[in-house]
Scaffold this motif. Structure first.
Motif, PDB file in Angstrom:
ATOM      1  N   LYS A  10       0.800  -1.216   0.000  1.00  0.00           N
ATOM      2  CA  LYS A  10       0.000   0.000   0.000  1.00  0.00           C
ATOM      3  C   LYS A  10       0.832   1.264   0.000  1.00  0.00           C
ATOM      4  CE  LYS A  10      -4.271  -1.877   1.850  1.00  0.00           C
ATOM      5  NZ  LYS A  10      -5.043  -1.693   0.647  1.00  0.00           N
ATOM      6  N   SER A  11       2.140   1.154  -0.224  1.00  0.00           N
ATOM      7  CA  SER A  11       2.944   2.370  -0.327  1.00  0.00           C
ATOM      8  C   SER A  11       4.055   2.165  -1.352  1.00  0.00           C
ATOM      9  CB  SER A  11       3.524   2.763   1.040  1.00  0.00           C
ATOM     10  OG  SER A  11       4.359   1.739   1.511  1.00  0.00           O
ATOM     11  N   ASN A  78       8.696   9.691   1.710  1.00  0.00           N
ATOM     12  CA  ASN A  78       8.595   8.311   1.230  1.00  0.00           C
ATOM     13  C   ASN A  78       8.558   7.351   2.411  1.00  0.00           C
ATOM     14  OD1 ASN A  78       8.514   7.990  -1.626  1.00  0.00           O
ATOM     15  ND2 ASN A  78      10.574   8.876  -1.745  1.00  0.00           N
ATOM     16  N   ILE A  80       5.131   6.526   0.015  1.00  0.00           N
ATOM     17  CA  ILE A  80       3.874   7.266  -0.117  1.00  0.00           C
ATOM     18  C   ILE A  80       2.716   6.280  -0.256  1.00  0.00           C
ATOM     19  CG2 ILE A  80       2.623   8.879  -1.609  1.00  0.00           C
ATOM     20  CD1 ILE A  80       5.216  10.262  -2.168  1.00  0.00           C
ATOM     21  N   THR A  81       1.688   6.481   0.536  1.00  0.00           N
ATOM     22  CA  THR A  81       0.560   5.535   0.534  1.00  0.00           C
ATOM     23  C   THR A  81      -0.381   5.818  -0.643  1.00  0.00           C
ATOM     24  OG1 THR A  81      -0.804   6.979   1.881  1.00  0.00           O
ATOM     25  CG2 THR A  81       0.601   5.407   3.067  1.00  0.00           C
TER      26      THR A  81
END
Ligand code: SF4
Length: 261
Positions: A10-11, A78, A80-81
């Motif tokens: 998710k990132s 960083n 980043i979602t």
């Protein structure tokens, strides 16, 4: 019963995000939001994105241009979602944009994240456009349902220090998968591009579909504004490719001429 689970992430590790005009290839002139990912599996001698390479430490923050065209940036930490990235992209959409360009580096290195995030991009009303070096076919296969357009670079084996047979076989596997979407191919022409390399590129394309476009892009070295390939060389390469393929165009990197990102 065997249950197959897909990895999720998710990132992402990103280098920069901005809104600009696409300066290369078949979508030239279209306005796009650009998301540049960190990391590449290759080391091309003419690389114009050295900040994305693994020798460079992962940037602690991604730079986000705001407002568009200003060359002014603010940092976003960083990794980043998906939520943060969607909000940043949405911030550009008060003006019309044709699509979202995922560029790098090699974005397919973050394919797991992209599978998670690209449905949100479609929900924003943007088409998705992948710029790739065409060397990770298995990653492409898994990401394909989320892509609308693909720009696949052909890599000259000499420029990346790999065996020619391995490079062109991998490109062919990749292009066969990509041909299920809107795809075009691109070859950067340098003063050392050989006739044999051009012929191998034409062979790969014609083994799949001679209508797949090939863009010949005279190299514009990093930090230099003019291409360094002679006009006669460009014409020679163009003529050679036209003997095998239906759709060949010579297009330099026009965004550099306009001082756009
Ligand atoms: S594939 Fe692209 S980002 Fe990677 S080294 Fe080559 S030019 Fe640079």
């Amino acid at each position: 019963m065997t249950v197959v689970t897909m990895k999720t992430e998710k990132s992402a590790r990103l280098v920069e995000i901005f809104s600009s005009i696409q300066g290369e290839g078949m979508l030239i002139g279209k306005r796009q939001v650009f998301v540049r990912t960190y990391g590449c599996n290759l080391r091309c001698t003419y690389c114009d994105s050295p900040e994305t390479l693994k020798e460079t430490p992962i940037p602690s923050a991604c730079r986000v241009e705001d407002p568009p065209g200003s060359w002014q940036f603010h940092p976003v930490l960083n990794p980043i979602t998906t939520e943060v990235l969607t909000n940043i992209v949405q911030g550009y959409l008060s003006e019309y944009h044709h699509s979202l360009s995922i560029t790098g580096g090699e974005p397919l290195l973050q394919e797991v994240f992209l599978r998670e995030w690209l449905p949100e991009v479609h929900a924003l009303g943007l088409q998705t456009f992948l710029e790739t070096n065409g060397m990770l076919p298995d990653h492409l296969f898994r990401l394909l349902p989320h892509l609308d357009h693909i720009s696949m670079d052909f890599k000259a084996p000499g420029a990346i220090g790999r065996d020619p047979d391995e490079v062109f076989q991998t490109h062919q596997k990749f292009l066969r998968i990509a041909s299920n979407k809107q795809v075009y191919t691109k070859l950067v022409i340098t003063p050392t591009t050989s006739i044999r390399e051009i012929e191998s590129v034409c062979e790969v394309i014609s083994n799949i579909d001679i209508s797949i476009p090939l863009i010949l892009q005279p190299v514009t070295p990093y930090g230099v504004e003019l291409a360094s390939v002679s006009p006669s060389r460009i014409l020679e390469v163009y003529s050679l490719a036209c003997r095998r393929l239906k759709e060949v165009r010579v297009i330099p990197q026009t965004h550099k001429m306009m001082h756009l990102l």
